[in-house]
Design an enzyme around this catalytic site. Sequence first.
Site, PDB file in Angstrom:
ATOM      1  N   ARG A  42      -3.338  -5.814  -8.032  1.00  0.00           N
ATOM      2  CA  ARG A  42      -3.858  -4.507  -7.625  1.00  0.00           C
ATOM      3  C   ARG A  42      -5.287  -4.598  -7.108  1.00  0.00           C
ATOM      4  O   ARG A  42      -5.650  -3.914  -6.139  1.00  0.00           O
ATOM      5  CB  ARG A  42      -3.776  -3.529  -8.807  1.00  0.00           C
ATOM      6  CG  ARG A  42      -4.274  -2.117  -8.506  1.00  0.00           C
ATOM      7  CD  ARG A  42      -4.056  -1.204  -9.711  1.00  0.00           C
ATOM      8  NE  ARG A  42      -4.799   0.054  -9.606  1.00  0.00           N
ATOM      9  CZ  ARG A  42      -4.323   1.181  -9.088  1.00  0.00           C
ATOM     10  NH1 ARG A  42      -3.099   1.211  -8.606  1.00  0.00           N
ATOM     11  NH2 ARG A  42      -5.068   2.267  -9.051  1.00  0.00           N
ATOM     12  N   VAL A  75      -5.812   5.532  -3.629  1.00  0.00           N
ATOM     13  CA  VAL A  75      -4.784   4.739  -4.303  1.00  0.00           C
ATOM     14  C   VAL A  75      -4.588   5.392  -5.668  1.00  0.00           C
ATOM     15  O   VAL A  75      -5.520   5.461  -6.472  1.00  0.00           O
ATOM     16  CB  VAL A  75      -5.198   3.271  -4.446  1.00  0.00           C
ATOM     17  CG1 VAL A  75      -4.120   2.482  -5.192  1.00  0.00           C
ATOM     18  CG2 VAL A  75      -5.444   2.650  -3.079  1.00  0.00           C
ATOM     19  N   SER A  76      -3.384   5.880  -5.926  1.00  0.00           N
ATOM     20  CA  SER A  76      -3.129   6.632  -7.150  1.00  0.00           C
ATOM     21  C   SER A  76      -3.311   5.760  -8.384  1.00  0.00           C
ATOM     22  O   SER A  76      -3.263   4.523  -8.329  1.00  0.00           O
ATOM     23  CB  SER A  76      -1.709   7.199  -7.130  1.00  0.00           C
ATOM     24  OG  SER A  76      -1.537   8.096  -6.070  1.00  0.00           O
ATOM     25  N   ALA A  77      -3.492   6.417  -9.518  1.00  0.00           N
ATOM     26  CA  ALA A  77      -3.604   5.709 -10.788  1.00  0.00           C
ATOM     27  C   ALA A  77      -2.313   4.958 -11.086  1.00  0.00           C
ATOM     28  O   ALA A  77      -1.219   5.425 -10.758  1.00  0.00           O
ATOM     29  CB  ALA A  77      -3.907   6.697 -11.909  1.00  0.00           C
ATOM     30  N   GLN A  81       1.771   5.977 -10.386  1.00  0.00           N
ATOM     31  CA  GLN A  81       2.594   5.117  -9.534  1.00  0.00           C
ATOM     32  C   GLN A  81       3.806   4.586 -10.294  1.00  0.00           C
ATOM     33  O   GLN A  81       4.929   4.599  -9.785  1.00  0.00           O
ATOM     34  CB  GLN A  81       1.746   3.965  -8.982  1.00  0.00           C
ATOM     35  CG  GLN A  81       0.711   4.430  -7.966  1.00  0.00           C
ATOM     36  CD  GLN A  81      -0.187   3.305  -7.496  1.00  0.00           C
ATOM     37  OE1 GLN A  81      -0.686   2.533  -8.304  1.00  0.00           O
ATOM     38  NE2 GLN A  81      -0.393   3.207  -6.189  1.00  0.00           N
TER      39      GLN A  81
END
Length: 407
Positions: A42, A75-77, A81
């Site tokens: 990530r 960018v989502s947590a 996700q």
Amino acid sequence: MTANPSPEQWRGRMVEALRRPGVVGGEFLSPPIERALRKVPRHLFIPEADPEQAYDPFSPVMTKRDEEQGFVSSVSAPQIQATMLGQAGPRPGQRVLEVGSGGYNAALIAEVVGPDGEVTTVDIDPDITARARGLLDANGYERVRVVTADAAHGVEEGAPYDAIIVTAGAWDIPPAWVEQLTDGGRLVVPLRVHNLTRSIGFVEHDGVLRSTSALICGFVPMQGEDDHPETLVRPGGTEGIVLRFDEEPPEDPRLLDDVVLTPRVERWTGVMVAPREPIDTLQSYLATTLPGFCVMTVDPALDTGSVAPNSTRFSMAAVEGGDFAYLVTRRVPGAASVEYGVHAFGPTAVEFAEKVGLRVREWDRDQRGGPGPEIRVYPISVPVDRLSQDRVVTKRHTHVTFSWPTS
């Protein structure tokens, strides 16, 4: 914490945090999703953040601002996700469309569907798709198809899809998303109804979507032809209060002129809520059963003190004719719980406060701790009188219906 953790250690800690009892969405953390979270780097997909920020399980990372310095991409947590991927439930060999590109989430999907599956990600912003393409290529995910287009039209090239995962806030569901699903395919979308956003998992059958899950969330809104601005109402007599309507704004907002200058009525419901108890079903119940539901925000710099919300950024509220009310809470002496109450203004404020308070007590009696409503989405071509559900919200492309379970 170990000094200078390795990327593998950061990923392990992230997954362990998501697996803790009580974490929202934890029930969706299947073994394939966990393996993907442990494998995909990530931090390499979010060069804007340091590893601690990148691997924070519960926080998104904002990646692009507009000219007014508002965020238009993130960018989502990892929590959301993993949850949405679990709601979609893709399997090896399946085709998946992601609406809203970032790179990392598409890589997670690619890991779950495997080398025999296909992943397409689409975004309207060429800067975002170029960024996603570069990050995917640099990290070994060249097989992900990246498309620059208005996602309201879906992507015909990779259709039909076994699952579509929407990673931007949507006010409506464009027909293409349903048409490009396989029969029985799954759509996961952060759908906004009456200012409340829920990540809803749907299963498609014969052009109708039926919900399988719904979890509270927040997302950067979609851009393009299906963008939908709120209607903002500023009651006359004050500059600090804004009432935000997503659907069904007041027919005559002038009836609210000077309403907050009338005496404030206060009524308490007797409904007690513990500090960490989820209230997402309370929000949804009021939004779908209380006509005139809206969200009140207050600018502290302009507020005259006529209202006393617990939060200036979000208060559940409602309007009926010339009456206006919002929910408040107060601490209960000797207890950690808070009690819900109502502040109301207007010519029949007493009656309106009682009406709003009754809805809170109905939720407490019939829905508290329950599964929430069944949500269905029908094409706009279906006549409303054929829909027997409790509440129908009509949008541009669809009718969204809500059926609350009986007590």
